[in-house]
Design an enzyme around this catalytic site. Structure first.
Site, PDB file in Angstrom:
ATOM      1  N   LYS A   1       0.863  -1.071  -0.163  1.00  0.00           N
ATOM      2  CA  LYS A   1      -0.118  -0.040  -0.067  1.00  0.00           C
ATOM      3  C   LYS A   1       0.920   1.403  -0.149  1.00  0.00           C
ATOM      4  O   LYS A   1       0.481   2.379  -0.649  1.00  0.00           O
ATOM      5  CB  LYS A   1      -0.908  -0.197   1.317  1.00  0.00           C
ATOM      6  CG  LYS A   1      -1.757  -1.172   1.261  1.00  0.00           C
ATOM      7  CD  LYS A   1      -3.132  -0.821   1.809  1.00  0.00           C
ATOM      8  CE  LYS A   1      -4.217  -2.160   1.447  1.00  0.00           C
ATOM      9  NZ  LYS A   1      -5.668  -1.896   1.605  1.00  0.00           N
TER      10      LYS A   1
ATOM     11  N   LYS B   1      -5.012  -9.969  -5.687  1.00  0.00           N
ATOM     12  CA  LYS B   1      -6.106 -10.289  -4.921  1.00  0.00           C
ATOM     13  C   LYS B   1      -7.369  -9.583  -5.129  1.00  0.00           C
ATOM     14  O   LYS B   1      -7.291  -8.251  -5.524  1.00  0.00           O
ATOM     15  CB  LYS B   1      -5.621  -9.806  -3.371  1.00  0.00           C
ATOM     16  CG  LYS B   1      -6.907 -10.420  -2.319  1.00  0.00           C
ATOM     17  CD  LYS B   1      -6.193  -9.766  -0.632  1.00  0.00           C
ATOM     18  CE  LYS B   1      -6.838  -8.207  -0.825  1.00  0.00           C
ATOM     19  NZ  LYS B   1      -6.947  -7.850   0.660  1.00  0.00           N
TER      20      LYS B   1
ATOM     21  N   LYS C   1     -11.706  -4.504  -2.620  1.00  0.00           N
ATOM     22  CA  LYS C   1     -12.786  -3.379  -2.650  1.00  0.00           C
ATOM     23  C   LYS C   1     -12.132  -2.099  -3.260  1.00  0.00           C
ATOM     24  O   LYS C   1     -12.859  -1.266  -3.773  1.00  0.00           O
ATOM     25  CB  LYS C   1     -13.475  -3.588  -1.299  1.00  0.00           C
ATOM     26  CG  LYS C   1     -12.900  -3.124  -0.081  1.00  0.00           C
ATOM     27  CD  LYS C   1     -13.972  -3.094   0.852  1.00  0.00           C
ATOM     28  CE  LYS C   1     -13.566  -3.657   1.950  1.00  0.00           C
ATOM     29  NZ  LYS C   1     -12.499  -3.694   2.911  1.00  0.00           N
TER      30      LYS C   1
HETATM   31  N1  AQP Z   1      -9.787 -11.630  -2.024  1.00  0.00           N
HETATM   32  C1  AQP Z   1      -9.781 -12.056  -0.958  1.00  0.00           C
HETATM   33  N2  AQP Z   1      -9.878 -13.282  -0.588  1.00  0.00           N
HETATM   34  C2  AQP Z   1     -10.062 -13.779   0.716  1.00  0.00           C
HETATM   35  N3  AQP Z   1     -10.344 -12.965   1.775  1.00  0.00           N
HETATM   36  C3  AQP Z   1     -10.481 -11.589   1.592  1.00  0.00           C
HETATM   37  N4  AQP Z   1     -10.411 -10.729   2.315  1.00  0.00           N
HETATM   38  C4  AQP Z   1     -10.238  -9.339   1.579  1.00  0.00           C
HETATM   39  N5  AQP Z   1     -10.009  -9.590   0.510  1.00  0.00           N
HETATM   40  C5  AQP Z   1     -10.043 -10.933   0.286  1.00  0.00           C
HETATM   41  C6  AQP Z   1     -10.650 -10.745   3.941  1.00  0.00           C
HETATM   42  O1  AQP Z   1     -11.740 -10.116   4.264  1.00  0.00           O
HETATM   43  C7  AQP Z   1     -11.665  -9.438   5.644  1.00  0.00           C
HETATM   44  C8  AQP Z   1     -11.823  -7.983   5.759  1.00  0.00           C
HETATM   45  O2  AQP Z   1     -10.949  -7.368   4.655  1.00  0.00           O
HETATM   46  P1  AQP Z   1     -10.583  -5.983   4.877  1.00  0.00           P
HETATM   47  O3  AQP Z   1     -11.849  -4.944   4.863  1.00  0.00           O
HETATM   48  O4  AQP Z   1     -10.096  -5.679   6.409  1.00  0.00           O
HETATM   49  O5  AQP Z   1      -9.359  -5.457   4.174  1.00  0.00           O
HETATM   50  P2  AQP Z   1      -8.640  -6.044   3.271  1.00  0.00           P
HETATM   51  O6  AQP Z   1      -7.941  -7.530   3.638  1.00  0.00           O
HETATM   52  O7  AQP Z   1      -7.570  -5.094   2.851  1.00  0.00           O
HETATM   53  O8  AQP Z   1      -9.517  -6.142   1.929  1.00  0.00           O
HETATM   54  P3  AQP Z   1      -9.717  -5.547   0.669  1.00  0.00           P
HETATM   55  O9  AQP Z   1     -11.175  -5.857   0.006  1.00  0.00           O
HETATM   56  O10 AQP Z   1      -8.613  -5.538  -0.351  1.00  0.00           O
HETATM   57  O11 AQP Z   1      -9.921  -3.862   1.003  1.00  0.00           O
HETATM   58  P4  AQP Z   1      -9.037  -2.561   0.733  1.00  0.00           P
HETATM   59  O12 AQP Z   1      -9.076  -2.690  -0.674  1.00  0.00           O
HETATM   60  O13 AQP Z   1      -9.692  -1.447   1.190  1.00  0.00           O
HETATM   61  O14 AQP Z   1      -7.775  -2.738   1.427  1.00  0.00           O
HETATM   62  C9  AQP Z   1     -10.232  -9.834   5.785  1.00  0.00           C
HETATM   63  O15 AQP Z   1     -10.341 -11.078   6.874  1.00  0.00           O
HETATM   64  C10 AQP Z   1      -9.682 -10.216   4.660  1.00  0.00           C
HETATM   65  O16 AQP Z   1      -8.319 -11.285   4.905  1.00  0.00           O
END
Ligand code: AQP
Length: 327
Positions: free
Chosen positions: A110, A192, A195
């Site tokens: 990031k 990955k 969101k």
């Molecule tokens: N692609 C994924 N596959 C499996 N698990 C996932 N998680 C996120 N993306 C995947 C799991 O969802 C939970 C919540 O995630 P988060 O909101 O804390 O943030 P993150 O892991 O950084 O997810 P994002 O969607 O990628 O958010 P942004 O883009 O905002 O940083 C966690 O348990 C995560 O492992």
């Protein structure tokens, strides 16, 4: 009874990755002492627009309920409404070393390319996450694969605290989904599904059936035209198979067998789209009802009160152990 804690950031629309990696697991812990948090203070590690963050927080609470979490059984709350999180976060930050925070993969990803303007919160987010978990003396933390490194750090910080100040925190373990611990982008299966990268490689939980079907039809595969699970040489197809296996309950061998006589990926993709739509449609229907109703606010108020009782007690114990409180 085990104590279970997990959270999701209201930093955008939830994805199928969030659901299959995290939320679907949450549902299996409803008979335990479980805390599911909307981690809005983690969302602000990158800039957020105030009105949008408030909306996303509400939407995430509604999705927790719509996915099947029962607030009579589990505690659902907003992180910033339980100040003990930020209080223990500072303590965990003081126990952390710069080197170990700079080594975190998510920080490197990031912060990469931001140079001088890297928000400091990106670096100090993992000790904050450790505080979230340790505050409830959690045994189990259901998360996706990308959070495992942060969970390791949580264990390290708990051990460090216990060593310096006396046995205080339990060491939690991560629980990860079988096939879908890392759901990949449908457009770039080496990345990955996320969101914050909202494109056609990301299926959103609130996407319409037509959009879901279109995204799956366009998913990147390969020219071999033969369904087999091999993440190294067939990452696109293997990612789709993982989603298929997770929703249908079939093994990879059973899926391969089912499509053995059907050339190409067309039929498989259509069936997968049907599975995903079948999974998400009832959630979307309940979500619409919850957003239109008035149960959310009371549920979140009660959740914050319940969480605070446990969090304040454990925070006080930690503060006392390290000499921050008089008694
Ligand atoms: N692609 C994924 N596959 C499996 N698990 C996932 N998680 C996120 N993306 C995947 C799991 O969802 C939970 C919540 O995630 P988060 O909101 O804390 O943030 P993150 O892991 O950084 O997810 P994002 O969607 O990628 O958010 P942004 O883009 O905002 O940083 C966690 O348990 C995560 O492992």
């Amino acid at each position: 009874m085990s104590v279970v804690f997990s959270g999701i950031k209201p930093s955008g629309e939830l994805t199928l990755g969030n659901y299959l990696g995290a939320m679907a697991q949450f549902l299996t812990y409803q008979e335990e002492e479980a805390y599911f948090c909307i981690v809005n203070q983690h969302a602000i590690t990158v800039p957020q627009e105030a009105a949008e963050l408030r909306q996303q927080t509400r939407r995430l609470a509604a999705l927790y309920l719509a996915s099947g979490l029962d607030p009579e059984k589990v505690t659902i709350f907003i992180q910033s409404e339980v100040p003990a999180h930020a209080q223990l976060a500072w303590i965990m930050t003081t126990l952390s070393q710069m080197g170990e925070l700079e080594r975190m993969t998510q920080y490197k990803e990031k912060a990469g390319g931001l140079n001088e303007s890297i928000p400091a919160g990106l670096l100090t987010y993992p000790p904050f996450m450790a505080a979230d978990i340790l505050l409830y003396q959690a045994d189990v933390v259901p998360v996706g694969d990308d959070q495992q490194q942060h969970l390791e750090l949580t264990r390290t910080l708990a051990q460090r605290f216990n060593y310096r100040f006396g046995e205080t925190f339990k060491l939690p373990v991560a629980a990860v989904a079988k096939e879908t611990t890392r759901v990949m982008s449908l457009q770039d299966p080496l990345k990955k599904m996320s969101k914050s990268a909202e494109d056609s490689g990301t299926i959103l939980l609130l996407d319409s059936p037509a959009v879901i079907t279109k995204k799956i039809k366009r998913a990147v595969t390969d020219s071999e035209n033969k369904l087999s699970y091999d993440p190294e040489s067939k990452p696109g197809v293997s990612n789709l198979m993982a989603i298929y296996a997770s929703i249908s309950g079939l093994s990879y061998a059973e899926i391969e067998q089912k499509y053995a006589d059907i050339p190409g990926y067309g039929q498989f993709k259509l069936d997968l789209a049907e599975l995903v739509v079948g999974l998400l449609e009832p959630i979307q229907r309940r979500y619409g009802e919850i957003m239109a109703g008035d149960e959310l606010d009371d549920m979140l108020t009660i959740g914050a009160q319940r969480a605070s009782r446990v969090a304040n007690k454990n925070l006080h114990q930690a503060e006392y152990a390290m000499g921050l409180s008089r008694r």
